[in-house]
Design a protein around this motif. Sequence first.
Motif, PDB file in Angstrom:
ATOM      1  N   ASN A  14       0.800  -1.213   0.000  1.00  0.00           N
ATOM      2  CA  ASN A  14       0.000   0.000   0.000  1.00  0.00           C
ATOM      3  C   ASN A  14       0.837   1.269   0.000  1.00  0.00           C
ATOM      4  N   LYS A  15       2.165   1.136   0.187  1.00  0.00           N
ATOM      5  CA  LYS A  15       3.014   2.314   0.166  1.00  0.00           C
ATOM      6  C   LYS A  15       4.464   1.904  -0.067  1.00  0.00           C
ATOM      7  N   ILE A  16       5.118   2.640  -0.958  1.00  0.00           N
ATOM      8  CA  ILE A  16       6.557   2.482  -1.178  1.00  0.00           C
ATOM      9  C   ILE A  16       7.163   3.866  -1.001  1.00  0.00           C
ATOM     10  N   GLN A  17       7.982   3.995   0.014  1.00  0.00           N
ATOM     11  CA  GLN A  17       8.572   5.292   0.355  1.00  0.00           C
ATOM     12  C   GLN A  17      10.069   5.276   0.086  1.00  0.00           C
ATOM     13  N   VAL A  18      10.549   6.297  -0.633  1.00  0.00           N
ATOM     14  CA  VAL A  18      11.988   6.426  -0.878  1.00  0.00           C
ATOM     15  C   VAL A  18      12.610   6.979   0.397  1.00  0.00           C
ATOM     16  N   SER A  19      13.486   6.203   1.026  1.00  0.00           N
ATOM     17  CA  SER A  19      14.119   6.683   2.246  1.00  0.00           C
ATOM     18  C   SER A  19      15.551   7.159   2.003  1.00  0.00           C
ATOM     19  N   MET A  20      16.127   6.770   0.839  1.00  0.00           N
ATOM     20  CA  MET A  20      17.460   7.265   0.512  1.00  0.00           C
ATOM     21  C   MET A  20      17.684   7.105  -0.984  1.00  0.00           C
ATOM     22  N   ILE A  21      18.290   8.132  -1.569  1.00  0.00           N
ATOM     23  CA  ILE A  21      18.771   8.038  -2.944  1.00  0.00           C
ATOM     24  C   ILE A  21      19.946   8.996  -3.042  1.00  0.00           C
ATOM     25  N   GLU A  22      21.152   8.399  -3.024  1.00  0.00           N
ATOM     26  CA  GLU A  22      22.353   9.222  -3.020  1.00  0.00           C
ATOM     27  C   GLU A  22      23.541   8.425  -3.539  1.00  0.00           C
TER      28      GLU A  22
ATOM     29  N   THR B 177      17.309   3.234  -1.456  1.00  0.00           N
ATOM     30  CA  THR B 177      16.716   2.503  -0.345  1.00  0.00           C
ATOM     31  C   THR B 177      15.225   2.823  -0.289  1.00  0.00           C
ATOM     32  N   LEU B 178      14.425   1.771  -0.251  1.00  0.00           N
ATOM     33  CA  LEU B 178      12.977   1.922  -0.207  1.00  0.00           C
ATOM     34  C   LEU B 178      12.421   1.266   1.047  1.00  0.00           C
ATOM     35  N   ASP B 179      11.401   1.885   1.612  1.00  0.00           N
ATOM     36  CA  ASP B 179      10.630   1.297   2.704  1.00  0.00           C
ATOM     37  C   ASP B 179       9.319   0.811   2.103  1.00  0.00           C
ATOM     38  N   ILE B 180       9.044  -0.473   2.284  1.00  0.00           N
ATOM     39  CA  ILE B 180       7.864  -1.110   1.697  1.00  0.00           C
ATOM     40  C   ILE B 180       6.858  -1.386   2.808  1.00  0.00           C
ATOM     41  N   PHE B 181       5.609  -1.032   2.558  1.00  0.00           N
ATOM     42  CA  PHE B 181       4.544  -1.269   3.533  1.00  0.00           C
ATOM     43  C   PHE B 181       3.422  -2.056   2.876  1.00  0.00           C
ATOM     44  N   ASP B 182       2.980  -3.086   3.568  1.00  0.00           N
ATOM     45  CA  ASP B 182       1.898  -3.950   3.104  1.00  0.00           C
ATOM     46  C   ASP B 182       0.790  -3.860   4.140  1.00  0.00           C
ATOM     47  N   ASP B 183      -0.429  -3.612   3.690  1.00  0.00           N
ATOM     48  CA  ASP B 183      -1.536  -3.415   4.633  1.00  0.00           C
ATOM     49  C   ASP B 183      -1.851  -4.647   5.479  1.00  0.00           C
ATOM     50  N   ALA B 184      -1.389  -5.816   5.063  1.00  0.00           N
ATOM     51  CA  ALA B 184      -1.660  -7.047   5.822  1.00  0.00           C
ATOM     52  C   ALA B 184      -0.517  -7.432   6.757  1.00  0.00           C
ATOM     53  N   ILE B 185       0.558  -6.634   6.780  1.00  0.00           N
ATOM     54  CA  ILE B 185       1.728  -6.975   7.579  1.00  0.00           C
ATOM     55  C   ILE B 185       2.045  -5.822   8.508  1.00  0.00           C
ATOM     56  N   GLU B 186       2.206  -6.140   9.784  1.00  0.00           N
ATOM     57  CA  GLU B 186       2.585  -5.112  10.756  1.00  0.00           C
ATOM     58  C   GLU B 186       4.040  -4.722  10.522  1.00  0.00           C
ATOM     59  N   GLY B 187       4.298  -3.446  10.487  1.00  0.00           N
ATOM     60  CA  GLY B 187       5.659  -2.970  10.245  1.00  0.00           C
ATOM     61  C   GLY B 187       5.937  -2.875   8.758  1.00  0.00           C
ATOM     62  N   GLY B 188       7.163  -2.614   8.429  1.00  0.00           N
ATOM     63  CA  GLY B 188       7.540  -2.468   7.028  1.00  0.00           C
ATOM     64  C   GLY B 188       8.817  -3.227   6.734  1.00  0.00           C
ATOM     65  N   TYR B 189       9.287  -3.075   5.526  1.00  0.00           N
ATOM     66  CA  TYR B 189      10.479  -3.769   5.050  1.00  0.00           C
ATOM     67  C   TYR B 189      11.352  -2.742   4.358  1.00  0.00           C
ATOM     68  N   CYS B 190      12.586  -2.611   4.803  1.00  0.00           N
ATOM     69  CA  CYS B 190      13.546  -1.666   4.231  1.00  0.00           C
ATOM     70  C   CYS B 190      14.527  -2.458   3.371  1.00  0.00           C
ATOM     71  N   ILE B 191      14.714  -2.016   2.134  1.00  0.00           N
ATOM     72  CA  ILE B 191      15.582  -2.734   1.208  1.00  0.00           C
ATOM     73  C   ILE B 191      16.403  -1.732   0.402  1.00  0.00           C
ATOM     74  N   THR B 192      17.671  -2.088   0.147  1.00  0.00           N
ATOM     75  CA  THR B 192      18.602  -1.208  -0.564  1.00  0.00           C
ATOM     76  C   THR B 192      19.197  -1.924  -1.767  1.00  0.00           C
ATOM     77  N   LYS B 193      19.356  -1.182  -2.841  1.00  0.00           N
ATOM     78  CA  LYS B 193      20.088  -1.652  -4.015  1.00  0.00           C
ATOM     79  C   LYS B 193      21.095  -0.581  -4.401  1.00  0.00           C
ATOM     80  N   TYR B 194      22.261  -1.023  -4.840  1.00  0.00           N
ATOM     81  CA  TYR B 194      23.302  -0.126  -5.332  1.00  0.00           C
ATOM     82  C   TYR B 194      23.365  -0.275  -6.843  1.00  0.00           C
ATOM     83  N   LEU B 195      23.200   0.831  -7.542  1.00  0.00           N
ATOM     84  CA  LEU B 195      23.138   0.820  -8.999  1.00  0.00           C
ATOM     85  C   LEU B 195      24.294   1.599  -9.606  1.00  0.00           C
ATOM     86  N   GLU B 196      24.666   1.221 -10.814  1.00  0.00           N
ATOM     87  CA  GLU B 196      25.671   1.959 -11.562  1.00  0.00           C
ATOM     88  C   GLU B 196      25.146   3.370 -11.820  1.00  0.00           C
ATOM     89  N   ILE B 197      26.001   4.352 -11.675  1.00  0.00           N
ATOM     90  CA  ILE B 197      25.615   5.730 -11.949  1.00  0.00           C
ATOM     91  C   ILE B 197      25.696   5.968 -13.454  1.00  0.00           C
TER      92      ILE B 197
END
Length: 88
Positions: free
Chosen positions: A4-12, A25-45
Amino acid sequence: MAINKIQVSMIENEEYEGALKKNVTLDIFDDAIEGGYCITKYLEIVKDKTDEDYVKDAYALMKDQITEWQNSKKSVGKTFNPDTGKIE
């Protein structure tokens, strides 16, 4: 389960494994799950690539891990019935 929500918590730009990368880094929120999930990927510039492009690319790379997180939580909070041997 539905995201239900994907929030950008870091892009640098950040040093990662000896090279300058884009940290998304994105914070993922699912309406059926208490709390969220933070995940990071490093990409080529890439020159002229926008933040939106980086987030889109990172999200595409994160989808499998997000699905694994959702699946790992699907039975949390449910009740196990020892008579039937089922999670209800």
